[in-house]
Scaffold this motif. Structure first.
Motif, PDB file in Angstrom:
ATOM      1  N   ILE A 139       0.853  -1.186   0.000  1.00  0.00           N
ATOM      2  CA  ILE A 139       0.000   0.000   0.000  1.00  0.00           C
ATOM      3  C   ILE A 139       0.887   1.233   0.000  1.00  0.00           C
ATOM      4  CG2 ILE A 139      -1.775   1.257   1.309  1.00  0.00           C
ATOM      5  CD1 ILE A 139      -2.323  -1.495   2.701  1.00  0.00           C
ATOM      6  N   ALA A 140       0.487   2.260  -0.747  1.00  0.00           N
ATOM      7  CA  ALA A 140       1.229   3.513  -0.732  1.00  0.00           C
ATOM      8  C   ALA A 140       0.286   4.651  -0.380  1.00  0.00           C
ATOM      9  CB  ALA A 140       1.867   3.772  -2.098  1.00  0.00           C
ATOM     10  N   LEU A 141       0.769   5.609   0.412  1.00  0.00           N
ATOM     11  CA  LEU A 141      -0.002   6.796   0.780  1.00  0.00           C
ATOM     12  C   LEU A 141       0.768   8.002   0.274  1.00  0.00           C
ATOM     13  CD1 LEU A 141      -2.261   8.262   2.396  1.00  0.00           C
ATOM     14  CD2 LEU A 141      -0.810   8.069   4.411  1.00  0.00           C
ATOM     15  N   LEU A 142       0.105   8.830  -0.545  1.00  0.00           N
ATOM     16  CA  LEU A 142       0.775   9.991  -1.117  1.00  0.00           C
ATOM     17  C   LEU A 142       0.308  11.254  -0.408  1.00  0.00           C
ATOM     18  CD1 LEU A 142       0.310   9.162  -4.906  1.00  0.00           C
ATOM     19  CD2 LEU A 142       2.265   8.642  -3.468  1.00  0.00           C
TER      20      LEU A 142
ATOM     21  N   PRO B  11       4.931  17.971   3.956  1.00  0.00           N
ATOM     22  CA  PRO B  11       6.027  17.266   4.625  1.00  0.00           C
ATOM     23  C   PRO B  11       5.497  16.457   5.802  1.00  0.00           C
ATOM     24  CG  PRO B  11       5.972  19.545   5.349  1.00  0.00           C
ATOM     25  CD  PRO B  11       4.869  19.402   4.341  1.00  0.00           C
ATOM     26  N   ARG B  12       6.307  15.558   6.296  1.00  0.00           N
ATOM     27  CA  ARG B  12       5.930  14.800   7.483  1.00  0.00           C
ATOM     28  C   ARG B  12       5.980  15.735   8.679  1.00  0.00           C
ATOM     29  NH1 ARG B  12       6.643   9.094   9.718  1.00  0.00           N
ATOM     30  NH2 ARG B  12       6.541   9.474  11.954  1.00  0.00           N
ATOM     31  N   LYS B  13       4.898  15.796   9.435  1.00  0.00           N
ATOM     32  CA  LYS B  13       4.857  16.718  10.577  1.00  0.00           C
ATOM     33  C   LYS B  13       5.290  15.985  11.834  1.00  0.00           C
ATOM     34  CE  LYS B  13       1.193  19.686   8.867  1.00  0.00           C
ATOM     35  NZ  LYS B  13      -0.229  19.392   8.750  1.00  0.00           N
ATOM     36  N   ASP B  14       5.893  16.731  12.734  1.00  0.00           N
ATOM     37  CA  ASP B  14       6.279  16.136  14.006  1.00  0.00           C
ATOM     38  C   ASP B  14       5.123  16.273  14.969  1.00  0.00           C
ATOM     39  OD1 ASP B  14       8.427  17.185  16.723  1.00  0.00           O
ATOM     40  OD2 ASP B  14       7.485  15.242  16.330  1.00  0.00           O
ATOM     41  N   TYR B  15       4.501  15.142  15.254  1.00  0.00           N
ATOM     42  CA  TYR B  15       3.376  15.193  16.178  1.00  0.00           C
ATOM     43  C   TYR B  15       3.757  14.732  17.568  1.00  0.00           C
ATOM     44  CZ  TYR B  15       0.362  15.795  12.116  1.00  0.00           C
ATOM     45  OH  TYR B  15      -0.251  16.255  10.988  1.00  0.00           O
ATOM     46  N   ASP B  16       5.056  14.455  17.757  1.00  0.00           N
ATOM     47  CA  ASP B  16       5.466  13.914  19.053  1.00  0.00           C
ATOM     48  C   ASP B  16       5.269  14.912  20.185  1.00  0.00           C
ATOM     49  OD1 ASP B  16       8.173  12.005  17.632  1.00  0.00           O
ATOM     50  OD2 ASP B  16       6.128  11.427  18.154  1.00  0.00           O
ATOM     51  N   HIS B  17       5.376  16.201  19.863  1.00  0.00           N
ATOM     52  CA  HIS B  17       5.253  17.196  20.929  1.00  0.00           C
ATOM     53  C   HIS B  17       3.999  18.021  20.710  1.00  0.00           C
ATOM     54  CE1 HIS B  17       9.550  16.328  20.106  1.00  0.00           C
ATOM     55  NE2 HIS B  17       9.505  16.055  21.385  1.00  0.00           N
TER      56      HIS B  17
ATOM     57  N   PHE C 111       4.613   8.360   1.239  1.00  0.00           N
ATOM     58  CA  PHE C 111       5.444   9.258   0.445  1.00  0.00           C
ATOM     59  C   PHE C 111       5.085  10.690   0.830  1.00  0.00           C
ATOM     60  CE2 PHE C 111       7.147   6.463  -2.945  1.00  0.00           C
ATOM     61  CZ  PHE C 111       6.415   5.323  -2.698  1.00  0.00           C
ATOM     62  N   TYR C 112       5.986  11.360   1.573  1.00  0.00           N
ATOM     63  CA  TYR C 112       5.761  12.757   1.908  1.00  0.00           C
ATOM     64  C   TYR C 112       6.297  13.632   0.793  1.00  0.00           C
ATOM     65  CZ  TYR C 112       4.465  11.155   6.526  1.00  0.00           C
ATOM     66  OH  TYR C 112       3.840  10.524   7.568  1.00  0.00           O
TER      67      TYR C 112
ATOM     68  N   LEU D 288       4.159  11.576 -10.124  1.00  0.00           N
ATOM     69  CA  LEU D 288       4.384  12.533  -9.046  1.00  0.00           C
ATOM     70  C   LEU D 288       5.069  13.785  -9.589  1.00  0.00           C
ATOM     71  CD1 LEU D 288       5.646  10.079  -6.287  1.00  0.00           C
ATOM     72  CD2 LEU D 288       3.326  10.867  -6.721  1.00  0.00           C
ATOM     73  N   ALA D 289       5.020  14.858  -8.786  1.00  0.00           N
ATOM     74  CA  ALA D 289       5.583  16.135  -9.215  1.00  0.00           C
ATOM     75  C   ALA D 289       7.069  16.032  -9.533  1.00  0.00           C
ATOM     76  CB  ALA D 289       5.355  17.189  -8.143  1.00  0.00           C
ATOM     77  N   ASP D 290       7.794  15.161  -8.811  1.00  0.00           N
ATOM     78  CA  ASP D 290       9.238  15.069  -9.064  1.00  0.00           C
ATOM     79  C   ASP D 290       9.562  14.083 -10.179  1.00  0.00           C
ATOM     80  OD1 ASP D 290       8.730  12.656  -7.938  1.00  0.00           O
ATOM     81  OD2 ASP D 290       9.937  12.944  -6.154  1.00  0.00           O
ATOM     82  N   GLY D 291       8.545  13.646 -10.915  1.00  0.00           N
ATOM     83  CA  GLY D 291       8.797  12.777 -12.061  1.00  0.00           C
ATOM     84  C   GLY D 291       8.717  11.301 -11.747  1.00  0.00           C
TER      85      GLY D 291
END
Lengths: 288, 465
Positions: B68-71, B75-81, B169-170, B196-199
């Motif tokens: 499975i892929a998630l697009l 960006p990946r957010k930091d939810y730890d704090h 994929f972030y 994807l945008a980056d080709g």
């Protein structure tokens, strides 16, 4: 060189392989490219997967103690006899099985090979061979855990020979799954007249009522050739919804699960000479 | 080496040809070696609904061996704090949605972070005394107010837990899709091609569009969307109450300009969702904090929109009901008053309604706002999306266990039928309510006043809602 090989193979098929009927082969050759159109000529076979795949899967799971629901048929070697375009081979392979699909019509094998090639998982798990059952017996003695012969036995010329070959390539205690059509007045009316001529559910000329097999006859042949019949279930097709369901009565379509007796057990073979199809049919005709 | 040079030259020559092919409607066949990676499912859109879809499938036993892929474009957010202050984007999570989040292990994380259960919902009219109260007989939680960031944090954790099956994929925005023919021929790929945008390119057996109300998947699939921009914006903010209270009631008052809702966050804080005209919304955003708080309190407490006629008619109806059904008039509770607003927490976004005429096509399914967009007045938006996920995951799981082709319309259509049946009535009702409550015209006010009072008195109708 290739042409010579094909010619040789064709000759072999028609003379020494009584399970293959050349007239039957011709019928399927014409439709080889239509297999994978889910709404086309083979729509009813596509939707039959909705009951025959769970039937095979659940039967095998119930006989096994060690399986993973994410890959239920992993490690199981299945022979799909008369695989056609691979309609049944593919779902079984997706469930984890290693499938060998055989069909005497080369165009079918070509279609099946081409269809599986796009999916690397399927391409690895399925092997297709243009071949009849008899041809692979020698090299595949007691090789397979499971044989599926779905919508096939109503097309074979010598049913007892077919069953004997199944027994030879199956491991002891291996499973044989058959789906086919009963030979009754009802199956003539609905299976041939309505299905083929009126509603076009099945391409016309696909079936010959004479070759339909009553379950009692099939059971007798199986039991007398080393198999123990475990399940017989009636199947019903609803042309309005395009879907299949199970039913008590076997007067139309039905499915059979039989198990080859184990290595130690004696098989109960009666010393009857191999009968021809028509003789068998006349002995048990008219039951419904 | 000369072979490498030749290959490079060939590539350069073929590039313009390749671009033309790419623009065409069908993907050319490539040999297995050079084909883009093939996934069983690609989910486009990493918001709450897309992430939950990927997490639920990733935790499904029948998807154990699937890819499975998630697009996600961001960006990946930091939810730890998690910051101490509350975020201004919150959702009302129904018990059904909580069950779905439990099934993939995310609800435990939500509970260990923060959430506010509420037991009661009081909804009333600004133009009359009519009111309706929702609460469960067994005093169970009716729902939960949860910050969207909390849900995302929980889902991100659960996605990490199944990283062997789900690849996220972030910074990967999908810019183009190529659709396969329904029954393929030899020379075209049967899979959906994603660019994807980056080709980079991916292939998938099933593409799930969870990319919001401006869904690119829906547009590229040429699925017709019935949409309507409301001339309203929603103003959100985090508010602090005048005094600490149990705060387990969700309040909503229908003003002529739009509904104002106060959703509990804690004993001392609540989240505001005020749907009003664009101009008023802008005013609310730019006025000073004290005036803002005054506007909110006035909106909940003022009776300026009452007319004697309506009040009398309403009172008459109410006494009629109490004769027929003594328990049919509930006790009116008073909403809390607001003391201050969190600085920087005020924001606004435009509102609209949308519904896709089809949720599925061969190898494509739409979920969440990509399929349907509603007014927040019913607090249902994300719950509809979670409901879509529960239904689609159920059908995909069964299909996987049957060895079926995951992109087959057969089971996708079952998902569409079930969800359209459920969603259309709710979306239509929400739209009707929105329009009904956007007026001060006496006849309509009377209608909705009596309607609300009658509905409040009738248990079967209330339960359905």
């Amino acid at each position: 060189q290739l042409l010579l090989l094909r010619f040789t193979v064709k000759r072999l098929l028609s003379t020494s392989h009584p399970s293959v009927d050349s007239k039957e082969m011709k019928k399927f050759q014409l439709l080889a490219h239509k297999w994978w159109d889910e709404e086309g000529e083979y729509a009813a076979l596509h939707s039959m997967n909705d009951i025959r795949v769970p039937f095979i899967r659940d039967t095998l799971l119930s006989m096994s103690s060690n399986y993973h629901l994410g890959n239920p048929l992993s490690g199981i070697k299945i022979l799909d006899v008369g695989c056609g375009g691979g309609l049944l081979s593919e779902p079984l392979a997706r469930l984890g099985a290693s499938v060998t699909g055989i069909d005497p019509v080369e165009d079918n094998i070509r279609t099946a090979d081409q269809h599986k090639s796009f999916d690397p998982v399927l391409a690895k798990r399925i092997q297709y061979k243009p071949s009849s059952l008899e041809e692979i017996v020698e090299e595949s003695m007691e090789t397979f855990d499971v044989i599926v012969a779905s919508e096939v036995v109503e097309h074979v010329a010598d049913l007892e020979m077919f069953i004997k070959c199944c027994s030879q390539v199956l491991k002891p205690e291996g499973s044989l799954f058959i789906t086919t059509i009963n030979k009754t007045q009802l199956s003539y009316v609905l299976g041939i007249v309505v299905a083929e001529k009126i509603m076009g559910i099945v391409p016309e000329g696909t079936h010959e009522w004479e070759k339909f097999v009553p379950p009692e006859e099939l059971e007798l042949l199986l039991e007398s050739n080393g198999f123990s019949v475990r399940t017989v279930n009636g199947m019903l097709y609803n042309p309005l919804s395009g879907s299949w369901s199970w039913m008590e009565s076997t007067s139309l379509n039905y499915a059979v699960h039989a198990v080859k007796s184990g290595a130690g057990a004696q098989s109960h073979t009666t010393d009857t000479p191999p009968e021809t199809d028509t003789q068998q049919c006349s002995a048990t005709a008219g039951t419904a | 080496s000369s072979a490498a040079m030749a290959a490079l030259c060939a590539r350069a020559l073929l590039a313009p040809l390749g671009a033309r092919l790419r623009a065409g409607p069908r993907a050319p066949l490539r040999s297995a070696a050079s084909a883009p990676p093939l996934y069983d499912v690609v989910v486009s859109g990493g918001g709450m609904v897309g992430s939950a879809m990927a997490a639920v499938l990733g935790h499904d036993i029948h998807f154990h061996d699937k890819k499975i892929a998630l697009l996600e474009a961001g960006p990946r957010k930091d939810y730890d704090h998690m910051p101490d202050s509350y975020s201004n984007r919150v959702s009302s999570i129904s018990p059904g949605s909580a069950t779905l989040l439990s099934s993939c292990g995310a609800w435990d994380h939500v509970c260990s972070l923060r959430l506010k259960p509420f037991r009661r919902m009081q909804v009333w009219d600004a133009c009359s005394e009519a009111m309706i109260v929702f609460e469960k007989d067994d005093l169970d939680d009716m729902g939960y107010i949860v910050e969207n960031d909390v849900i995302m944090s929980a889902l991100t954790k659960q996605l990490d837990a199944v990283a062997d099956r789900v690849e996220v994929f972030y910074r990967s925005k999908a810019v183009g899709y190529t659709w396969p023919l329904p029954s393929h021929s030899c020379d075209t790929s049967p899979w959906v091609q994603v660019e994807l945008a980056d080709g980079r390119r991916l292939q998938t057996k099933l593409l799930i569009g969870a990319d919001g109300h401006n869904s690119v998947v829906r547009k590229e699939a040429e699925i017709k969307n019935i949409e309507h921009q409301y001339d309203q914006s929603a103003v959100v903010a985090t508010l602090h109450l005048s005094e600490a209270t149990d705060n387990n009631v969700a309040w909503q008052r229908f003003l002529p300009t739009g509904p104002i809702a106060l959703l509990p966050l804690s004993d001392t804080a609540s989240s505001l969702v005020w749907s009003t005209s664009h101009d008023h919304a802008l005013e609310l955003l730019t006025m000073d904090e004290e005036s803002f708080v005054d506007s909110i309190n006035s909106a909940f407490w003022s009776n300026v929109n009452h007319s004697d006629f309506i009040d009398a008619a309403g009172a008459m109806f109410r006494s009629a009901i109490s004769l027929l059904k003594p328990s049919g008039t509930a006790v009116r509770q008073l909403p809390p008053s607001v003391a201050k607003v969190d600085p920087e927490s005020r924001a606004m976004f435009p509102l609209g309604m949308g519904h896709a005429t089809e949720y599925v096509q061969h190898r494509v399914a739409l979920i969440g706002d990509a399929a349907h967009r509603v007014h927040p007045l019913a607090g249902q938006g994300v719950n509809l999306g979670f409901g879509d996920i529960a239904c689609l995951a159920h059908h995909l799981s069964a299909a996987a266990f049957n060895g079926s082709d995951l992109g087959s319309l057969k089971h996708l259509l079952k998902f569409e039928t079930e969800r359209q049946r459920h969603n259309v009535s709710l979306i239509a009702a929400t739209d009707v309510l929105k329009r009904l409550y956007s007026t001060t015209l006496a006849p309509l006010v009377l209608l909705r006043t009596w309607g609300l009072q009658a509905t409040n008195a009738l248990p079967p109708v209330k339960v359905r809602i």
